[in-house]
Write an enzyme that holds these catalytic residues in place. Structure first.
Site, PDB file in Angstrom:
ATOM      1  N   GLU D  80      36.094  37.806  45.904  1.00  0.00           N
ATOM      2  CA  GLU D  80      35.583  38.534  44.740  1.00  0.00           C
ATOM      3  C   GLU D  80      34.274  37.961  44.200  1.00  0.00           C
ATOM      4  O   GLU D  80      34.034  37.990  42.984  1.00  0.00           O
ATOM      5  CB  GLU D  80      36.632  38.525  43.630  1.00  0.00           C
ATOM      6  CG  GLU D  80      37.928  39.233  44.020  1.00  0.00           C
ATOM      7  CD  GLU D  80      38.867  39.320  42.821  1.00  0.00           C
ATOM      8  OE1 GLU D  80      39.248  40.448  42.463  1.00  0.00           O
ATOM      9  OE2 GLU D  80      39.208  38.269  42.254  1.00  0.00           O
ATOM     10  N   HIS D  99      37.134  33.807  36.316  1.00  0.00           N
ATOM     11  CA  HIS D  99      38.009  34.960  36.536  1.00  0.00           C
ATOM     12  C   HIS D  99      39.419  34.434  36.723  1.00  0.00           C
ATOM     13  O   HIS D  99      39.634  33.514  37.530  1.00  0.00           O
ATOM     14  CB  HIS D  99      37.556  35.745  37.766  1.00  0.00           C
ATOM     15  CG  HIS D  99      38.543  36.778  38.194  1.00  0.00           C
ATOM     16  ND1 HIS D  99      38.885  37.847  37.400  1.00  0.00           N
ATOM     17  CD2 HIS D  99      39.275  36.900  39.332  1.00  0.00           C
ATOM     18  CE1 HIS D  99      39.794  38.584  38.034  1.00  0.00           C
ATOM     19  NE2 HIS D  99      40.053  38.031  39.200  1.00  0.00           N
ATOM     20  N   HIS D 101      44.065  35.157  36.203  1.00  0.00           N
ATOM     21  CA  HIS D 101      45.229  36.034  35.992  1.00  0.00           C
ATOM     22  C   HIS D 101      46.276  35.284  35.189  1.00  0.00           C
ATOM     23  O   HIS D 101      47.467  35.310  35.506  1.00  0.00           O
ATOM     24  CB  HIS D 101      45.834  36.462  37.334  1.00  0.00           C
ATOM     25  CG  HIS D 101      44.856  36.704  38.429  1.00  0.00           C
ATOM     26  ND1 HIS D 101      44.899  36.038  39.626  1.00  0.00           N
ATOM     27  CD2 HIS D 101      43.788  37.531  38.508  1.00  0.00           C
ATOM     28  CE1 HIS D 101      43.912  36.446  40.404  1.00  0.00           C
ATOM     29  NE2 HIS D 101      43.212  37.351  39.752  1.00  0.00           N
ATOM     30  N   HIS D 169      45.232  43.629  36.536  1.00  0.00           N
ATOM     31  CA  HIS D 169      44.613  42.610  37.368  1.00  0.00           C
ATOM     32  C   HIS D 169      44.428  41.258  36.642  1.00  0.00           C
ATOM     33  O   HIS D 169      45.061  40.279  37.019  1.00  0.00           O
ATOM     34  CB  HIS D 169      43.270  43.152  37.882  1.00  0.00           C
ATOM     35  CG  HIS D 169      42.512  42.212  38.757  1.00  0.00           C
ATOM     36  ND1 HIS D 169      41.390  42.569  39.434  1.00  0.00           N
ATOM     37  CD2 HIS D 169      42.712  40.909  39.046  1.00  0.00           C
ATOM     38  CE1 HIS D 169      40.925  41.533  40.125  1.00  0.00           C
ATOM     39  NE2 HIS D 169      41.720  40.509  39.903  1.00  0.00           N
TER      40      HIS D 169
END
Lengths: 257, 257, 257, 257
Positions: D80, D99, D101, D169
């Site tokens: 990504e 980034h 989760h 996501h």
């Protein structure tokens, strides 16, 4: 026989530390066992947190919760000894007792909501979990169980069961052996965690049937799962550097076996 | 081939410890894999907690869950071996199986609420999570899957899927490889945690579409993310001092590669 | 007297680390105590996270929150010193103060929901927990208590109580001794955790009566439970390698006793 | 300048490990920074879990997310990368991007519920948290942001803000400096935890006013709290034995300062 006692004190220190290490007992709470050869005596640490109890901290009490020999200067016994003594008096089949204020059991102790066995391991709570409220008989107290009559009242509430919830206070757990006690303390606690998680969803609970609960409790108390769980908790203590030191007498006992 | 087997047992010990260390398996539960060269055999530890399993604890069973050679004196096999054997029989594409009672999955196992994939990693639960209730076919039991017919019934409920919830008991997870199994066990569990957190808000869930779920599951099972996750979990075991000892045979196998 | 001060600074470092290690204070928050021999001074670390405070980080302030001697170059004091100074001014019976943003207390700080004593240990919150909203008197601020008038307003809100919630910010706790402060900070926090858990079930709360709360608070503050808890938290710091180094002056003081 | 780069890579390894150690990033997720002297380049690890990233794992990419020099054999870049490259392109004021989760942010990412600043530290979420749903523009995908146009779409959704939620996501966070990024990642996550806890009570939220949020965010980003938090998180890494090794170039740079 000295060695049997030494082994018992070592095992009791392990049990104290397991229930602490697995997150159920913090600074307060206590774990005792009946004397291995004198059924009218029980063994319990002086007033220390279970997480730090050593075999050498453990003293002998009569079932009237009187010390058999005085404590060394500078230390004192637990305030709530009568919880243990009165249950040993009332229940000859009980050989180990734990009292705790574990966070997941407290919402049930506060609200009076009924604990239900929600998975096979939760069958350890027994067929019924009685509820005891000190206020009913004793009015406003500091909530601790300090007087013999308070202990007797709690033992009466426990009746033939294995776990009693104490309103605005905590839980007291009983076992036929020390291993069974530790097992029941931990898995009744896990079942409480599960019930909280499930209820927080607003989901309807599906408890075990009475038949399932009986079969599951018996199965869990067989030697194989008992030995497996005790090994697991002991190894976890060892890995954390928390396994109690073996006393010299305890080591001798081990060498002989 | 001896070395392949040694490596398999070492990998299986790692897998046992990863799912324990990541908080999903406690004293109970078990993880197995199909024999690397004999598809009619599977490998699994004797009855020990997965957190403490070593390569040398792992034995060989037929798909009928019979020991190939007897266990050494003093140890016994798991009670629920038929979960593994019957799934390997029914599903030639499955090469690894885990059974657990992780806390976050249990509310679903108790209430029958449907698990839904709520983020890309949660796609590991598969397109459907079937539900099995021992009570339907077998009435009151101790809830464990002990008899071959119970194992067959569970395998049938699993069908072509990858995860089956067992009412008032736990979950059983399947994978095409050991790494896939560990990955699925962990991320289906994280998805359950997420669903609990989300539902506790009373918020409406937004599951993945069938298309998203399929694409996300495939993507997650590619070599790059699989290797990355396995490295991560292995390093965490090592840092905690929990990585299993390499057997001598295992070391030789490693040196040769 | 130098030794008394050295011992005080060592104890204050321990207190800082206990409330961090038990999960209540993170990078921010602070703990102070009144000077052991000069009641018009207080002791507090320079601007560091409580988890890393050493005895040698602790400096002396007037009750007007002015440094008695300048800080070494390169370090600065906490921004919110006036919380401490203004409470010591207003409350001669208070000898230790903690300010924190522990996660379990924050939902109450945000919503204004009333904290209630739900078990005997929770009696530490006191008979009433006042609420302070910086917006009422000061309008839009960065929410920190930076100006003397803000500190005075907070101290006034605390009044004769032991814990004050600060809207959209955190909590400030007071104690007659440093040990009492640590005890109250931890058990008022545990009570908040319990209230959250219980409310998440939608269950009706059963608070302690005023009589129970008074008796339980007094009992918990007796020397035996206080010593037991302090030993427990200290041993936990030691096992984690987090116990603060004794300064040379502190060691001398200890040797003399 | 070589030393500046070495220091940047060392700092980036620390940042990777802090967000992992504080419980926000697990096996997946990534953290990058803009090159310290070439604003048209950014630095990011090869495809490894942030918890295990070393300075020597970090490589240089163009803003088009092309490697400046090829990776050594056997390793690959993150899938990504365009999340990072496209945000650096669109936002010259952004010098670091994460980034993740993290579990507590995911319920908001799934349901679309609005994140609100509930305490002063939560002001780090910024005045608005935009929401991006890959399905809107790209239909069914594996949910990862793999193509340049997906990255551009996400960067556009982020707009002038500091945090963007990605449906089903995770979250992407931006900072003007690496320290600000780490600070925002952690405290926006704590604010999400707080919002979940508060909402689970069914309590009405009391968010910060726009004025409070602006003042609190600015205050938190001043050098004193930034340095204090960075010291805290770094010491925690060190105590856990997780602080990244200093590269030789990094050590030289440090010696020179």
């Amino acid at each position: 026989m000295a060695d049997t006692l030494a082994q018992a004190r070592h095992d009791l220190a392990i049990a104290n530390r397991i229930v602490s290490h697995e997150g159920i007992i913090d600074a307060f709470g206590h774990v005792s066992m009946r004397h291995p050869t004198k059924p009218d005596r029980y063994l319990i640490s002086y007033s220390r947190s279970p997480e730090v109890v050593e075999a050498s901290d453990i003293y002998e009490y009569t079932l009237g919760s009187e010390l058999v020999t005085p404590l060394p200067k500078g230390i004192r016994g637990y305030g709530e000894l009568v919880i243990h003594g009165e249950i040993y008096k009332a229940r000859p089949d009980v050989n180990a007792v734990a009292h705790h204020h574990g966070m997941a059991i407290l919402p049930f102790c506060n609200t009076g909501a009924e604990l239900k066995a929600l998975y096979h391991m939760g069958a350890q709570i027994g067929s019924k979990v009685p509820f005891w409220d000190s206020r009913d008989e004793f009015g406003d107290t500091c909530l601790l169980v300090l007087k013999p009559e308070e202990g007797r009242s709690l033992a009466k509430a426990l009746g033939p069961h294995w776990l009693v919830l104490m309103r605005r206070h905590g839980a007291t757990v009983a076992g036929r052996t020390l291993q069974e006690l530790v097992f029941r303390t931990i898995y009744s606690y896990r079942n409480a965690e599960l019930q909280l998680l499930t209820q927080a969803q607003g989901m309807a609970l599906s408890p075990l049937t009475a038949g399932e609960a009986k079969l599951a409790m018996e199965r869990n108390l067989e030697p194989r799962p008992q030995a497996r769980a005790w090994e697991y908790w002991s190894v976890r203590l060892k890995k954390a550097g928390e396994f109690p030191k073996a006393s010299r007498a305890g080591k001798r006992a081990k060498a002989k076996r």
